[in-house]
Design an enzyme around this catalytic site. Structure first.
Site, PDB file in Angstrom:
ATOM      1  CE  LYS A  73      -3.936   1.818   2.737  1.00 52.53           C
ATOM      2  NZ  LYS A  73      -4.787   1.531   3.917  1.00 52.53           N
ATOM      3  CB  SER A 148      -8.152   3.322   2.903  1.00 51.86           C
ATOM      4  OG  SER A 148      -7.265   2.765   3.859  1.00 51.86           O
ATOM      5  CB  SER A 172      -8.201   0.339   5.693  1.00 53.08           C
ATOM      6  OG  SER A 172      -8.995   1.488   5.601  1.00 53.08           O
TER       7      SER A 172
HETATM    8  N1  GLN Z   1     -13.082   3.790   6.645  1.00 54.15           N
HETATM    9  C1  GLN Z   1     -12.428   4.141   7.868  1.00 54.15           C
HETATM   10  C2  GLN Z   1     -11.989   5.579   7.811  1.00 54.15           C
HETATM   11  O1  GLN Z   1     -12.235   6.202   6.848  1.00 54.15           O
HETATM   12  C3  GLN Z   1     -11.259   3.239   8.126  1.00 54.15           C
HETATM   13  C4  GLN Z   1     -10.122   3.489   7.220  1.00 54.15           C
HETATM   14  C5  GLN Z   1      -8.887   2.712   7.586  1.00 54.15           C
HETATM   15  O2  GLN Z   1      -8.969   1.670   8.226  1.00 54.15           O
HETATM   16  N2  GLN Z   1      -7.739   3.271   7.212  1.00 54.15           N
HETATM   17  O3  GLN Z   1     -11.412   6.097   8.700  1.00 54.15           O
END
Ligand code: GLN
Length: 480
Positions: A73, A148, A172
Site C-alpha cells: 500500500k 482504504s 481498511s
Molecule cells: N473507513 C475508515 C476511515 O475512513 C477506516 C479506514 C482505515 O482503516 N484506514 O477512517
C-alpha cells in the site's frame, strides 16, 4: 498459479524462477484495467528477482517469501520509491528510508513490485478518496474494491502479485478483503511495527496482509511481526505460533454478538454468517450468542478519535519540511494555508477540521475525552466476552460491495459502512476477514473473526478450518 504458497513451492522445486514470475506479474500489472497500482518499480523488482534467483542457485534462499512478487500500500515507506499515501501533498515524495515492514519483507527475499492505490491517508472505505485514480473491484469492475487498502486488494484479487500489505485503522484491510474475496488480517495493535508507515490515527493503525488464503496471510504476518526498536509501541509478545494453524476447532468456543446483526444489514450477508457459524459447529466448535452492548457507540467514538489523531498527525504537512509547497506565498501564514489548501483533498480537510474542533479548548472534554471513556467501555465489553469465548464471529461489512460513485456525495453513509470493523481497532484486537459465502449476484461475502489481544493464532486456525470447509473460490472478471 494463484497463491503465495503455490508460488513459493514452484520456486523451491525449480519449476520457475523469480525473474520469470516477476516479469509475468509486471506484464499483467502494466495491462491492469482495475487501477490497482499507483507506482510500479520495474527496475527494483527485476533486480531483486535476479538476486533471489542467484541466492537460490547457491542454496541460500531465505524462506517462503524469497523471490515471491508482492505489493505494498502506498502509505508504507519504500526507500527511493515514490510514496504518496494517495495524496497530492506527497506527490513525487521519495522516502529516504524503508518502513520496518518493507525492510523485513526485503530481508525475507520478497520482490516488491510497487505501490498500490488507497484513499488519501487511509481515510475512506472505497478507495475513491485517492487523489490520483479510482480502483475497480476485479470481481465486478462497476463496483468498489473497498477501502482504504482497495489497491492492495485489487492487486491480489486480479492476480498481479501473490500478496500485499495494507493498513487498517478502522477496517481498511478487512473490508477490502471481504469485497474482493480475499483473506485480510489486522494484527493486534503493537504486533507489527508502524515505523515508516504514514500515520493516520496512531492508536488505531496497524499494518497487515491481504492474500488469497489464510496460510498465505499467516506467512506474511510471520515475516513482518515482532518487536522493533524503532517503534516504542511495538510489542515484546512472542511471535504468532503458526504450528497451530492446522490444529482444528474442536472444543473452540465461538461468540456470535447479537449487536453485530445491525439494522439495514443485507439479509444475504446475515444468512451467510449464520451458515459459517453452523459450519464451525459441524467441525466441533460450540457457538453461543454474546452481547457487546457498547457496539452502538463505536461509530461515534471512532469518528471522534480518528479525526482527532489525524488532525495532530497531519500537522507535519506544513509546506516547509517535506511534501507539497505552494508557489510564491506572500507570508508565512499564506505558505502554510496555501500548501495545505492545495495539497489535501476534501475528505482529509473534513477530518482535520472535525479533529481540530473536537480537540479545541472547551470541546475536548465533551468530545475527545468522552470518546476515550467510551473506548474503554468498548474494550471492557471484549474483555468480558473473551472470558466466555475464544473468538467472535460476525460479518465484516453489513453490505455487499457498492457501485463506484454510489456513496461519494454522502460521507456519513460511507462512515456507517464501517460499523462492524471499527470496534476491533478501538479494542486493539486481532481481526481477520475471510470469504464465507457468495451472494446471488456472485459477489463475495466476508466473515470477520476477532480474537483476544495477541491471540492471532486462534483467529488464524479458526479461519483456516472454515476456509477448508467452505472451499470458496473467486475469479477476476475480464481484463488481464
Ligand atoms: N473507513 C475508515 C476511515 O475512513 C477506516 C479506514 C482505515 O482503516 N484506514 O477512517
Amino acid at each position: 498459479m494463484k497463491t503465495l504458497a503455490q508460488a513459493a513451492a514452484a520456486l523451491a522445486a525449480g519449476q520457475t524462477s523469480s525473474a520469470a514470475l516477476t516479469a509475468a506479474c509486471l506484464e499483467r500489472a502494466k495491462a491492469d484495467p482495475f487501477g490497482a497500482f499507483l507506482t510500479l518499480d520495474e527496475p527494483g523488482a527485476l533486480a531483486s528477482a535476479q538476486a533471489s534467483d542467484a541466492r537460490r542457485r547457491e542454496g541460500r534462499a531465505v524462506g517462503p517469501l524469497d523471490g515471491v512478487p508482492l505489493s505494498l500500500k502506498d502509505n508504507i515507506l519504500t526507500e527511493g520509491v515514490v510514496t504518496t499515501a494517495g495524496s497530492r501533498m506527497l506527490e513525487g515524495f521519495r522516502p529516504p528510508y524503508d518502513a520496518t515492514v518493507t525492510a523485513r519483507l526485503k530481508a525475507a527475499g520478497a520482490v516488491l513490485l510497487g505501490k498500490t492505490n488507497l484513499d488519501e491517508f487511509g481515510m475512506g472505505s472505497s478507495t475513491e478518496n485517492s487523489a490520483f485514480q479510482k480502483t475497480k473491484n476485479p470481481l465486478d469492475p462497476t463496483r468498489t474494491p473497498g477501502g482504504s487498502s482497495g489497491g492492495s486488494a485489487a492487486s491480489v484479487a486480479a492476480r498481479l502479485c501473490f500478496g500485499s500489505l495494507g493498513t487498517d485503522t478502522g477496517g481498511s484491510i478487512r473490508q477490502p478483503a471481504a469485497f474482493t474475496g480475499l483473506v485480510g488480517l489486522k494484527p493486534s495493535w503493537g504486533r507489527v511495527s508502524r515505523f515508516g508507515v504514514v500515520a493516520y490515527a496512531s492508536s488505531l493503525d496497524q499494518v497487515g496482509p491481504l492474500a488469497h488464503t489464510v496460510e498465505d496471510a499467516a506467512t506474511l504476518l510471520s515475516a513482518i511481526e515482532g518487536l522493533d526498536p524503532a517503534d516504542a509501541t511495538s510489542s515484546t509478545a512472542p511471535k504468532t505460533d503458526l504450528s497451530m494453524l492446522r490444529s482444528g476447532v474442536r472444543g473452540l468456543r465461538v461468540g456470535l454478538p447479537k449487536e453485530f446483526f445491525v439494522d439495514g444489514m443485507d439479509p444475504e450477508v446475515a444468512a451467510s454468517v449464520r451458515a459459517a457459524a453452523a459450519t464451525l459447529v459441524s467441525l466441533g466448535a460450540s457457538v453461543e450468542e454474546v452481547s457487546l452492548p457498547h457496539t452502538r457507540y463505536a461509530m461515534a467514538t471512532y469518528y471522534v478519535l480518528a479525526p482527532c489523531e489525524a488532525s495532530s498527525n497531519l500537522g507535519r504537512y506544513d509546506g516547509v519540511r517535506f511534501g507539497h509547497r505552494t508557489t510564491d506565498p506572500r507570508s508565512l501564514k499564506a505558505l502554510y494555508e496555501n500548501s495545505r489548501a492545495e495539497g489535501f483533498g476534501p475528505e482529509v480537510k473534513r477530518r482535520i477540521m472535525l479533529g481540530t474542533f473536537a480537540l479545541s479548548a472547551g470541546y475536548a472534554d465533551a468530545y475527545y475525552r468522552k470518546a476515550q471513556q467510551v473506548r474503554a467501555l468498548i474494550r471492557r465489553d471484549y474483555e468480558q466476552v473473551f472470558q466466555r469465548v475464544d473468538v467472535v464471529l460476525s460479518a465484516t461489512s453489513p453490505v455487499l460491495p457498492w457501485r463506484l460513485g454510489e456513496k461519494l456525495d454522502d460521507p456519513l453513509a460511507m462512515y456507517l459502512m464501517d460499523v462492524l470493523t471499527l470496534p476491533c481497532n478501538l479494542a486493539g484486537l486481532p481481526g481477520l476477514s475471510l470469504p464465507c459465502g457468495r451472494a446471488s449476484n456472485g459477489l463475495p461475502i466476508g466473515a470477520q473473526l476477532l480474537g483476544r489481544p495477541f491471540d492471532e493464532g486462534t483467529v488464524l486456525k479458526t479461519a483456516y478450518a472454515l476456509e477448508a470447509a467452505l472451499g470458496l473460490q473467486f475469479a477476476p472478471t475480464g481484463g488481464v
